[in-house]
Structures are given as C-alpha cells and as structure tokens.
Design an enzyme around this catalytic site. Structure first.
Site, short mmCIF file in Angstrom:
data_model
loop_
_atom_site.label_atom_id
_atom_site.label_comp_id
_atom_site.label_asym_id
_atom_site.label_seq_id
_atom_site.Cartn_x
_atom_site.Cartn_y
_atom_site.Cartn_z
CE LYS A 1 19.04 -18.09 -16.79
NZ LYS A 1 17.93 -18.84 -17.33
CG ASP A 2 20.63 -13.56 -14.43
OD1 ASP A 2 20.01 -13.82 -15.48
OD2 ASP A 2 20.24 -13.89 -13.30
NE ARG B 1 18.21 -18.85 -23.94
CZ ARG B 1 17.56 -19.91 -23.48
NH1 ARG B 1 17.40 -20.98 -24.25
NH2 ARG B 1 17.07 -19.93 -22.26
NE ARG B 2 14.23 -20.22 -21.02
CZ ARG B 2 14.44 -19.82 -19.77
NH1 ARG B 2 13.74 -18.84 -19.26
NH2 ARG B 2 15.36 -20.41 -19.03
NE ARG C 1 11.35 -9.57 -16.14
CZ ARG C 1 11.57 -8.32 -15.76
NH1 ARG C 1 11.10 -7.32 -16.45
NH2 ARG C 1 12.29 -8.07 -14.69
CB CYS D 1 21.60 -10.13 -20.96
SG CYS D 1 23.08 -10.37 -19.98
#
Length: 308
Positions: free
Chosen positions: A81-82, A127-128, A145, A236
C-alpha cells in the site's frame, strides 16, 4: 543462482524488517543465500508533518528505489500500500506474497462510550480520517505519524480516545492490544495487508528466482485495487479505499471502492461482482463509474485542498 547472495533491501523499522525476514525465509527455503540491507527512508525521518504535506509520491519507497537502480541491493520488500501505482523506470514487480488481514482496527483506551458522544481519534491517513468523519461527524481527528511502536506509544501518552491501525501490522509484530475492535465498515487502502517484492528489470536471474514467491490470487486482487487508485489519480494521499476478494465457490471477484472528501461529508462508493475472467479492467471500470458520478469534481477539490 544458488551461489549468489540475494541482497534484500528494506526500511529499518521493526515491521519492515519483519517483512524482509519473511521474504528471506521463503527464499532460503528455495535454497537461496540471502543478506538483509536496511536503510532509513525520508518517511521514517520526517515525522513532524502529515504525509500528504510532504508532497512526495513513494516517500517510503524512494530510498530503496535508488539503491536498486544503483545495484546496491538486488530486491526491495515493501508494504504494497506504500508503493506508488507507477513504478520507476527499470524497476519491476516480481512477487506479491499471500495477503494477511486487510482490515483496519480501532485501538481504544478507556471503553467505547465516546463513539456515541464527542471524541478524538488519531490517524495519519486521509482515507481513515475521511471515513471516520463520515461515520462520526461529531468527532475530532488528529494526525498520528511514526512506526507502529511509536504510534502505540503516542496513543498511550495522549488524551485521545483511540487510534486507527492496519490489523496486519499489529498482528505481524504481536502488538495487537486486547482493547481493539475491527472496523468492518471501513474500506481499506488499496493493497492493504499485502507485501510486494520489486527488482531491477535487468537482473533476470533474480527476477526468475523471486517470482516463485508470487501468490496469484493476491496479485490479481491487489492489481484491481491499485488500478482503481491509479485511474482516480489518487497517489498515496487522497481518501480512496478499495478491496477486491476472490469467491472460489462462485468463481467471481467481489470489489468495493470508495472516494470521499477530506472532511468525510461526501462519499461516492461502487460495488461490483464480476466473473473472474473480467478482472483485468475491473479497477479501471469501477473508477470510471466513480469519476462519472461526481468523482472528477471531488478529486479536483481534494487536490486543491492539499495544495494549500
């Protein structure tokens, strides 16, 4: 081939090293000699800014890309996903390993009563954030982070009610607290829970050897999700979720994709069930459906907001 030592490039976080060691074990099982080469990425060094503000595609993969292109390593292992949807010139995807848990989970501190009241949730993912605010508009979302261990520690030291994590990362490191719930309503990031191995296109022996680790079902499902992301031009950072799964009984692919505004107020979702023979254009077709359904304007607004 067996005599050459395969140099496996990875970030130096605990989770990244776990992933590299998993690939190393599978290569050792094939009879290959291996060595792990760990490097720090900018995404791990710059922790005081949200990811989308850094404005670099592939912030976690760039350092390893350079090492591959300079032949300092033979392969690189990434959380899929990265990885940007367009790989750099001369770098190719060689294997996608069998996928782990795709779900997001909420790690909470003192019960779940806050879900029906006011609360503060931490996540570094747009997204979250967008999906959380869509469901809980009364909540406050703060940026979080760092690697998995750092984020768990920050949650522990804070006055937040909880933080959202990928289940796979916590499970792989045996760090999943008892105080968690699965967010089965949250659509994961494209390719969440999957690991990918990339190599230099010219390194034919390495490509041939490592491709034996590929898990075809995971490769197909992640291809669909990343094609959906690429067609929406999300990079991303935009609030985009996608999940594809294969249903063996019916021989179909089931896909759900979503695009949201950053504040979570707008949500455009698409769901499809198609014969497995139709997988190659599924991500593209579903993304077009979203773009035609208001997604073009929404993506333009998101890009404007992120440039501010």
């Amino acid at each position: 081939m067996k005599q050459k030592t395969i140099r496996i490039g990875t970030r130096d976080s605990e989770l990244a090293l776990w992933q590299a060691k998993t690939v190393e074990k599978q290569l050792n099982d094939l009879g290959c000699k291996t060595e792990i080469v760990a490097v720090k990425s900018q995404g791990d060094i710059i922790l005081d800014k949200p990811l989308y503000e850094l404005g670099i595609t592939g912030i976690f993969t760039k350092t390893l890309d350079i090492a591959l292109l300079q032949h300092e390593i033979d392969i690189a292992v990434h959380s899929m996903k990265d990885v940007p949807t367009a790989l750099p010139h001369h770098i190719v995807q060689v294997a996608v390993l069998e996928r782990a848990n795709t779900k997001d989970i909420l790690v909470y501190k003192e019960g779940l009563d806050f879900l029906n009241n006011e609360g503060t949730i931490a996540t570094g993912s747009l997204r979250r954030q967008a999906q959380w605010l869509h469901k809980y508009p009364q909540h406050n979302v703060v940026d979080l982070r760092g690697n998995v261990n750092t984020r768990l520690q920050k949650l522990n030291d804070s006055n937040w009610n909880g933080a959202v994590f990928a289940a796979a990362g916590l499970e792989r490191l045996n760090l999943k607290p008892q105080t968690n719930i699965e967010l089965d309503w949250m659509i994961p990031a494209p390719a969440q829970g999957a690991m990918v191995v990339v190599a230099h296109v010219d390194n034919i022996e390495i490509v041939d050897t490592v491709s034996q680790l590929n898990h075809i079902e995971t490769e197909i499902c992640t291809h669909i999700e990343r094609q959906f992301l690429r067609t929406l031009e999300g990079g991303c950072t935009a609030p985009i979720g996608a999940i594809a799964s294969y249903n063996e009984q019916e021989d179909v692919i089931i896909f759900t994709g979503v695009l949201l505004s950053i504040d979570g107020k707008q949500k455009i979702e698409v769901e499809k069930k198609v014969a497995v023979s139709e997988w190659k254009k599924l991500g593209f077709n579903t993304a077009q459906e979203i773009l035609n359904n208001g997604g073009t304007e929404l993506m333009a607004n998101i890009k404007k907001q992120l440039k501010k």
